[in-house]
Every structure is written in C-alpha cells, then in structure tokens.
Scaffold this motif. Structure first.
Motif, PDB file in Angstrom:
ATOM      1  N   ALA A 104       0.840  -1.212   0.000  1.00  0.00           N
ATOM      2  CA  ALA A 104       0.000   0.000   0.000  1.00  0.00           C
ATOM      3  C   ALA A 104       0.871   1.256   0.000  1.00  0.00           C
ATOM      4  O   ALA A 104       0.568   2.244  -0.684  1.00  0.00           O
ATOM      5  N   PHE A 108       1.008   4.114  -2.795  1.00  0.00           N
ATOM      6  CA  PHE A 108       0.650   5.489  -2.408  1.00  0.00           C
ATOM      7  C   PHE A 108       1.753   6.476  -2.811  1.00  0.00           C
ATOM      8  O   PHE A 108       1.466   7.538  -3.379  1.00  0.00           O
ATOM      9  N   GLU A 120       1.278  12.260   5.923  1.00  0.00           N
ATOM     10  CA  GLU A 120       0.224  12.002   4.946  1.00  0.00           C
ATOM     11  C   GLU A 120       0.109  10.489   4.676  1.00  0.00           C
ATOM     12  O   GLU A 120      -0.993   9.944   4.582  1.00  0.00           O
ATOM     13  N   PHE A 124      -3.108   8.001   5.480  1.00  0.00           N
ATOM     14  CA  PHE A 124      -3.705   7.162   4.440  1.00  0.00           C
ATOM     15  C   PHE A 124      -3.750   5.697   4.886  1.00  0.00           C
ATOM     16  O   PHE A 124      -4.776   5.025   4.760  1.00  0.00           O
ATOM     17  N   GLU A 127      -6.305   4.296   7.572  1.00  0.00           N
ATOM     18  CA  GLU A 127      -7.690   3.978   7.174  1.00  0.00           C
ATOM     19  C   GLU A 127      -7.845   2.478   6.930  1.00  0.00           C
ATOM     20  O   GLU A 127      -8.949   1.963   6.864  1.00  0.00           O
ATOM     21  N   LYS A 128      -6.723   1.805   6.773  1.00  0.00           N
ATOM     22  CA  LYS A 128      -6.770   0.375   6.433  1.00  0.00           C
ATOM     23  C   LYS A 128      -6.105  -0.513   7.480  1.00  0.00           C
ATOM     24  O   LYS A 128      -6.502  -1.655   7.675  1.00  0.00           O
ATOM     25  N   PHE A 129      -5.099   0.033   8.158  1.00  0.00           N
ATOM     26  CA  PHE A 129      -4.338  -0.781   9.112  1.00  0.00           C
ATOM     27  C   PHE A 129      -4.326  -0.097  10.484  1.00  0.00           C
ATOM     28  O   PHE A 129      -4.461   1.119  10.563  1.00  0.00           O
TER      29      PHE A 129
ATOM     30  N   ILE B  75      -5.558   5.059  -7.860  1.00  0.00           N
ATOM     31  CA  ILE B  75      -4.707   4.091  -7.158  1.00  0.00           C
ATOM     32  C   ILE B  75      -5.003   4.109  -5.653  1.00  0.00           C
ATOM     33  O   ILE B  75      -5.046   3.071  -4.992  1.00  0.00           O
ATOM     34  N   GLN B  76      -5.249   5.311  -5.101  1.00  0.00           N
ATOM     35  CA  GLN B  76      -5.555   5.399  -3.673  1.00  0.00           C
ATOM     36  C   GLN B  76      -6.880   4.709  -3.350  1.00  0.00           C
ATOM     37  O   GLN B  76      -7.013   4.022  -2.339  1.00  0.00           O
ATOM     38  N   VAL B  79      -6.347   0.919  -3.451  1.00  0.00           N
ATOM     39  CA  VAL B  79      -5.663   0.414  -2.247  1.00  0.00           C
ATOM     40  C   VAL B  79      -6.643   0.369  -1.078  1.00  0.00           C
ATOM     41  O   VAL B  79      -6.639  -0.568  -0.284  1.00  0.00           O
ATOM     42  N   LYS B  80      -7.515   1.386  -0.982  1.00  0.00           N
ATOM     43  CA  LYS B  80      -8.471   1.440   0.126  1.00  0.00           C
ATOM     44  C   LYS B  80      -9.464   0.282   0.072  1.00  0.00           C
ATOM     45  O   LYS B  80      -9.796  -0.306   1.093  1.00  0.00           O
ATOM     46  N   LYS B  84      -6.671  -7.078   2.206  1.00  0.00           N
ATOM     47  CA  LYS B  84      -5.226  -7.184   2.472  1.00  0.00           C
ATOM     48  C   LYS B  84      -4.604  -8.332   1.672  1.00  0.00           C
ATOM     49  O   LYS B  84      -3.493  -8.208   1.158  1.00  0.00           O
ATOM     50  N   LEU B  87      -3.733  -7.294  -1.751  1.00  0.00           N
ATOM     51  CA  LEU B  87      -2.545  -6.426  -1.762  1.00  0.00           C
ATOM     52  C   LEU B  87      -1.279  -7.264  -1.644  1.00  0.00           C
ATOM     53  O   LEU B  87      -0.298  -7.045  -2.363  1.00  0.00           O
TER      54      LEU B  87
END
Lengths: 186, 241
Positions: A104, A108, A120, A124, A127-129, B75-76, B79-80, B84, B87
């Motif tokens: 990720a 990014f 930043e 970002f 939000e996921k981890f 791309i962001q 990824v969101k 997992k 990814l």
C-alpha cells in the motif's frame, strides 16, 4: 589456449558469485567499481555469464542504476528470477500484514509522484491498518531500505524496493484486482 | 518565497504551483535594494530554494512521463477497497527477494567483543543527553514536611485536632464514606485531608474499613485509642493538581 581462457572465465565467474553472495558492509550487493576491481574492466560480461549460470537455480544478477547512471555507481545483486509463492513469502519470516502495508505504501508514494510526507502516508494507511502497525512497519521498512525518509520527513521509494520489486507489475496488479476478488490459492 | 518553496519541498504538492519565472523577476527587481549581508544571504537562499523547486519539477515530469504514472485518486481508491490478501498477492507476484549470505567473520566477532566490553552503562551514555535520573516517587515524612516549610509543628497539630473533631462529629460512632469525608474543593486540599487522616488512623484515633469487592472505603472516629497490630492500606487519591 582455449582451455586456458575457459578456466580463467570459470574462475572469474566463481569469484563474481562469491563477491555477490557474501554481504560486505550494511547493504547487500556490490557496486560496479568494486566488481571492476575484482573482475577487471570486462566485469559486465562475467556478470552476464554468471546470471545465465545461476538461472538454473532460479536466480539472476540484477543491476540497480545509481544516481549518476554510471557503471561505477550501479549496484549489482543476486535475486530470485521468479517471484516466490505466498507460502514461501510467509516462511521467510515477514508477516503478511507487514507486506500489505509495504504494498500500500509503495502504491501510495508512486501515486504521489514518488514522494510524500510521512504524516500524509500514515494518515492514508491508518484507514486500512491499525496505527501501531503502520508506525512500526514504516520504521522497519525505512531501516531495511525499502523506503527512504529524508530529513524533511518525506518518504521516497528506497533502493531495496528498486532492487526487489517490479513496481510496474505491482501497480498493474493492484489496478487490475477487483475489491471483492478472492485471492488465488497459495 | 523561501517558506513557500520549503513547504512545497516538504509536502507532495505539485512543484509547478510555484511560478519560478515570477519569483525570479521579483528577486531581480529587489536585488539593487539589498545593502546588508543578511539581505544578500537571504536572496541567495531564495535562489537556492527556487533551484530545488526546478529539480522537483524535473522529477515530477519524469515520473509522469514514466509508465508508473497512474491517476493518484484511482490508485488510492483501489488500495483502500482491496482486501489485504489481494494487496499481499499483488506484492508477492512482483517481488524478487535478494539472495545473500549473512555471516560473521573472526574480525567482526572481535570488533563486537571490543564494542560490548568498552560500552559504558546506560546512565553514563545518556547522561549528557538526558541528565541524571530524577528521584523516583516515594514517601515523605512529617519531619521532612516541617523542614520543607509545608507545615509548622503547631499548625500540623492544630489541623490534626480540627480534622479529628470534624470526623468525630461526622461519624458519631457510625462508619462514614472515606472518600466523601476527605473530598474538598481543590485536589491539594483533598490530598492534605487524606494525609492528615492517615496520621489519625496510624495513631489509633480513627479506623478504616474496606470492601475489596465493591472498592468502598469507610472511616470512623474512635472514642478510645485502638490497640493491636496496625495494618497498611494503600488508597489512591485521583484528581488534577
């Protein structure tokens, strides 16, 4: 005469393998100027022969270009020719969750033209981890050379990512995956 | 101008947001006005920062021209929303781990030995950076409080007597809530009342009862001084100073 040349070549290829595989200093791999010192001016030819020789073992010699693009500043290293399977990656001691953070982060940073502030990036990723994993993983990957952090706390892609990760494939893979896609069997 | 350039360098902002031509024209126009060394140094710093922005613009263009350029938002978003596992699989499929042999040579081993042998203690090494360690939390006695000027001997006795009278009137032979009794308007006063009450209890003039299940604590003034072996009870008083 021919057999003498062959013996010399074999000796140089063996030497090249030893120089590449044994770690000297902090980072793996050898700079071009160092290979030139060990193997002579035609070191590229020797490296090419070695790369073909080790291909039967699933390895290759890879070149990471230096800042100025010269032979001397390039870093040469041995790496897997093909990607490992997920099971092999798991057994290498790296946590799968950590790899997800790295994937990720690389995506990014690339989406931000190759540089972004650490804050930043953390926002970002959070939000996921989980927060603790984000901070821990980023520190770890900076330390291991996958990411670079300058004195202005800007994150860049590190030399190790350039050496180990085919970024173009990574970005294409991420873009081509569907959100509800089930990962393929290990 | 310097701050603007630095802020662009520190963030992932578009370096083309800085109008280099306009900034250079401003510097050119102002140059004859600078008389002092500080002003000239600032002028050259501004030029240096503008050069850094030009370098960033170059990198920006190269990246956009490369095949790695993809719409950042796309791309962001990807990824969101990606799980997992997806990814990780994307990463592993593009990963070629480096092969190397880690070993320690006799020379390295000797170096490590000498390093550990000569390494000072933590307190010595970080003394310059953090100073000596502070005193850990501990207990402070009545005599020390008098020495520090927090109490005078007379004042302390008077306060003890006043508190004893208050407790005797409040409890009147019944158990009353400890926390309600020591509570005061300020945290400092609450701590002071708890401290004085501890003296009365230690002296056998008051008693304390606790319920470990509910955490309730009661206290009561005693008509006669208590005998027997005293027991220690740790009670935390929480609040903000």
């Amino acid at each position: 005469m021919e057999s003498q040349e062959k013996a010399l070549l074999d000796r140089k290829v063996r030497k090249a393998f030893q120089v590449l595989v044994l770690q000297r200093g902090r980072n793996p791999g050898v700079k071009g100027w160092e290979l030139k010192r060990h193997l002579g001016r035609d070191f590229r030819k020797i490296v090419q022969v070695l790369s073909e020789d080790v291909s039967s073992l699933g390895l290759e010699v890879f070149e990471v270009k230096g800042v100025d693009g010269t032979d001397d500043s390039s870093r040469f290293l041995l790496r897997f020719r093909d990607s490992p399977t997920i099971t092999e990656a798991e057994t290498s001691g790296i946590r799968i969750d950590d790899l997800a953070v790295l994937a990720a982060t690389i995506a990014f940073i690339n989406s931000k033209q190759g540089r972004t502030s650490r804050r930043e990036t953390e926002q970002f990723l959070r939000e996921k981890f989980p927060k603790w994993r984000v901070e821990y993983s980023l520190d770890r990957y900076v330390k291991r050379g996958y990411l670079e952090q300058d004195d202005r706390t800007l994150l860049h892609i590190g030399w190790r990512t350039r050496a180990e990760v085919d970024e173009k494939t990574l970005m294409t893979m991420i873009l081509s995956r569907g959100a509800d896609e089930v990962p393929s069997p290990k | 101008m310097i701050e603007l350039c630095k802020s662009v360098e520190r963030s992932s902002a578009n370096p083309f947001d800085v109008d280099i031509r306009e900034k250079i024209m401003v510097l050119k126009k102002r140059l004859p006005e600078w008389k002092f060394l500080d002003e000239l140094l600032l002028d050259s710093e501004a030029m240096l920062e503008l050069a850094q922005i030009v370098k960033l613009q170059d990198e920006w263009l190269k990246h956009r021209a490369s095949s790695l350029y993809i719409d950042p938002l796309l791309i962001q978003l990807k990824v969101k929303v990606l799980p997992k596992d997806a990814l990780v699989e994307s990463f592993v499929r593009s990963w070629h781990p480096i092969v190397q042999v880690d070993q320690i040579s006799p020379k390295g081993l000797e170096k490590a030995f000498v390093y550990w042998r000569d390494l000072g203690t933590m307190s010595e090494r970080f003394k310059d950076e953090f100073g000596t360690y502070g005193v850990r939390p501990g207990t402070i006695g009545y005599e020390e409080l008098i020495e520090l000027g927090v109490f005078t001997g007379d004042e302390f006795d008077k306060r003890l007597k006043d508190l004893m009278a208050e407790l005797a009137a409040g409890s009147n032979g019944e158990w009353i809530d400890y926390r309600a009794f020591i509570h005061s308007d300020s945290f400092e006063q609450t701590v002071l009342r708890a401290y004085l009450l501890a003296f009365l209890i230690s002296d056998g003039k008051a008693s304390l009862r606790t319920d470990p299940l509910t955490g309730n604590i009661w206290t009561m003034a005693l008509r006669e001084k208590a005998g027997g072996v005293p027991k220690s009870v740790a009670i935390s008083v929480i609040g903000e100073a």
